[in-house]
Design an enzyme around this catalytic site. Structure first.
Site, short mmCIF file in Angstrom:
data_model
loop_
_atom_site.label_atom_id
_atom_site.label_comp_id
_atom_site.label_asym_id
_atom_site.label_seq_id
_atom_site.Cartn_x
_atom_site.Cartn_y
_atom_site.Cartn_z
N ASP A 1 1.10 4.17 1.31
CA ASP A 1 1.60 4.89 2.48
C ASP A 1 2.72 4.12 3.20
O ASP A 1 3.23 4.59 4.21
CB ASP A 1 0.45 5.26 3.44
CG ASP A 1 -0.41 4.07 3.83
OD1 ASP A 1 -0.42 3.06 3.11
OD2 ASP A 1 -1.09 4.15 4.88
N HIS A 2 3.11 2.97 2.64
CA HIS A 2 4.22 2.20 3.22
C HIS A 2 5.39 2.02 2.25
O HIS A 2 6.42 1.51 2.64
CB HIS A 2 3.71 0.84 3.71
CG HIS A 2 2.75 0.97 4.83
ND1 HIS A 2 3.07 0.72 6.13
CD2 HIS A 2 1.46 1.40 4.86
CE1 HIS A 2 2.02 0.95 6.91
NE2 HIS A 2 1.03 1.37 6.16
N HIS B 1 -4.16 -8.32 6.81
CA HIS B 1 -4.56 -7.05 6.21
C HIS B 1 -5.21 -7.33 4.86
O HIS B 1 -5.33 -8.48 4.45
CB HIS B 1 -3.32 -6.15 6.11
CG HIS B 1 -3.65 -4.71 5.85
ND1 HIS B 1 -4.67 -4.04 6.47
CD2 HIS B 1 -3.06 -3.80 5.02
CE1 HIS B 1 -4.71 -2.79 6.02
NE2 HIS B 1 -3.75 -2.62 5.14
N HIS C 1 0.87 -1.18 0.00
CA HIS C 1 0.00 0.00 0.00
C HIS C 1 0.91 1.24 0.00
O HIS C 1 1.96 1.25 0.65
CB HIS C 1 -0.93 0.01 1.22
CG HIS C 1 -2.14 -0.89 1.05
ND1 HIS C 1 -2.86 -1.38 2.11
CD2 HIS C 1 -2.74 -1.35 -0.09
CE1 HIS C 1 -3.86 -2.13 1.64
NE2 HIS C 1 -3.81 -2.12 0.31
N ASP D 1 0.43 -2.94 8.67
CA ASP D 1 -0.96 -2.75 9.12
C ASP D 1 -1.57 -4.12 9.39
O ASP D 1 -1.33 -5.07 8.66
CB ASP D 1 -1.77 -2.09 8.01
CG ASP D 1 -1.26 -0.71 7.62
OD1 ASP D 1 -0.31 -0.21 8.25
OD2 ASP D 1 -1.78 -0.15 6.65
#
Lengths: 301, 301
Positions: A64-65, A140, A62, A210
């Protein structure tokens, strides 16, 4: 062991908050965990030497990682890096990076070594003489791993006074540090414990982001010194947490409690919340030792 | 026409400088040109509404011009965008973006429309009733386009006093605005020029980054109102400019002079220079009207 939070917010980078990235320093080695957009600027702001980063661990794909990874790889190139760079991350990460380098016709002048992860079991993915790194399978929306960093046991510390009292020669010191008993010329056997002290307890740091609430993690996290666990939401948004496969602060605290960890650090806050102290309040009702991640904050353990 | 510089530095994003991105506003439409890492944060800092961006133009696939694109696309998703987003850029850009969306299992809830460019001739790539956008083929290490934004001619403006003097009925006003002559009931023909004024001159803005000194651009840039031309280096580094296929400030000024543009804006400075005023000094020896881009600066034309 030192932990520097470069970014600890979910979703999009904003003027004053950054997506996930953190530096773990263990026995003078730096490990970068996750690399959201803007990580290289956060490294600069936090005065972390780019040349000290040799291993990057990406939890999942994802944005944001990991959207900052290709930029960091390119910047290493412009800085004339020559040292190998190891990247640990989900299968597919190599294809993304290589495609971008190919289309830019910009190949790194250092070796880029990908260690693609596919296993859904906790796996040893790196070790040297001081550190072991294992994956922590998370739950996740896409394939995701947390990471467990374990210091290796240091040798025992010499009890200088005892060693000198018995006139033990220096050539035996290493054996004593390695835990061996010593037989004197008189035939007397000295128990190692009388000649050395226990080494400092090896530290263990677990990064879990996450993930939905996942009790399967508990045995893997048992007694770790520091657990960074995502808390994207508060309990008031528990339904949203379940739907998006994230955790609430209370759920993170429940994992910390059941795994008997020493300290819990919360992060990966949804940008909907103005006040992160609410996360600590909620978690501390379940588990006492809660710390809040904040961009630019360092923790020393 | 308004130009907002979000980033105007070459190579890597740093604590206080950003890679290339700019917003051109023409008749209330916003166009984003290039999208280096951190562009979405620069948009926030400059209070530019994300929802007003519907067309993004990417010059080439070097990271300092597009590594922020995938993050911006993802953020649009999180902001629940539903409007189509058009992306104009070199062939390959679609593959990069789609691969990342696929591996993240995160598809946009809005339509993502790619217009991949391959031509090495100046090409009309977008037009509506107010604006025309054409490519400007640049000379760089990989396939690169600049972009020329041209306002379409507005209708002529009614000369109210003249129209009323001749008692011309309202139903003829549109014909007059469109440049037609009017025949009165008496048979007298009134020349359009006596009934209307010239419309404001349509503005033309040319963005040229990254490029080596390239005289083939001159006819395409002739008489543009504003030319943004890269000046990665000063003449003292002319050899490096040639090697890396960039321009010096002096070369940018020579293009501006030969193309008889109104204003020249310099940007894409190498981060090796501490003082950008040197770029203006060097360029002004060749061409008088030089402006310096700076992150966060707006120009009104």
């Amino acid at each position: 062991m030192n932990l520097t939070i470069l970014g600890c917010y979910a979703a999009t980078p904003r003027t004053f908050t950054n997506p996930t990235a953190q530096i773990v320093e263990i026995k003078n080695q730096l490990f970068l965990i996750d690399c959201g957009e803007g990580t290289q600027v956060q490294l600069r702001k936090n005065k972390i030497k780019f040349s000290k980063i040799n291993r990057i661990f990406i939890s999942h794909l994802h944005g944001d990682h990991f959207f900052g990874l290709i930029g960091l790889i390119s910047t290493f190139m412009l800085l004339n890096r020559t040292t190998d760079l190891h990247i640990y991350g989900p299968k597919g990460i190599k294809e993304i990076i290589i495609l971008q380098l190919k289309l830019a016709n910009s190949w790194t002048n250092y070796k880029l070594i990908f260690h693609e992860l596919e296993s859904t079991e906790s796996t040893l993915i790196y070790q040297d003489d001081k550190v072991v790194v294992k994956t922590l399978p998370l739950k996740h929306r896409i394939y995701t791993n947390g990471f467990l960093f374990e210091e290796k046991s240091a040798p025992r510390t010499l009890n200088i006074a005892a060693v000198q009292h018995h006139n033990i020669e220096k050539c035996y010191y290493q054996n004593i540090k390695n835990g061996k008993d010593i037989t004197l010329d008189t035939g007397e056997v000295l128990d190692n414990k009388t000649l050395s002290f226990d080494p400092p307890k090896p530290m263990r740091y677990a990064f879990c982001s996450d993930t939905a609430y996942n009790e399967a993690l508990i045995p893997l996290l048992e007694n770790v010194d520091v657990l960074y666990h995502e808390a994207t939401f508060l309990e008031s948004e528990a339904a949203l947490a379940a739907k998006t496969m994230h955790s609430t602060a209370k759920q993170a605290a429940a994992i910390a409690l059941k795994a008997k960890v020493q300290h819990l650090i919360l992060g990966h806050y949804s940008t909907r919340y103005k006040n992160t102290t609410l996360f600590a309040q909620e978690a501390m009702e379940v588990f006492p030792d809660v710390l809040l991640a904040e961009d630019g904050k360092s923790f020393e353990f």
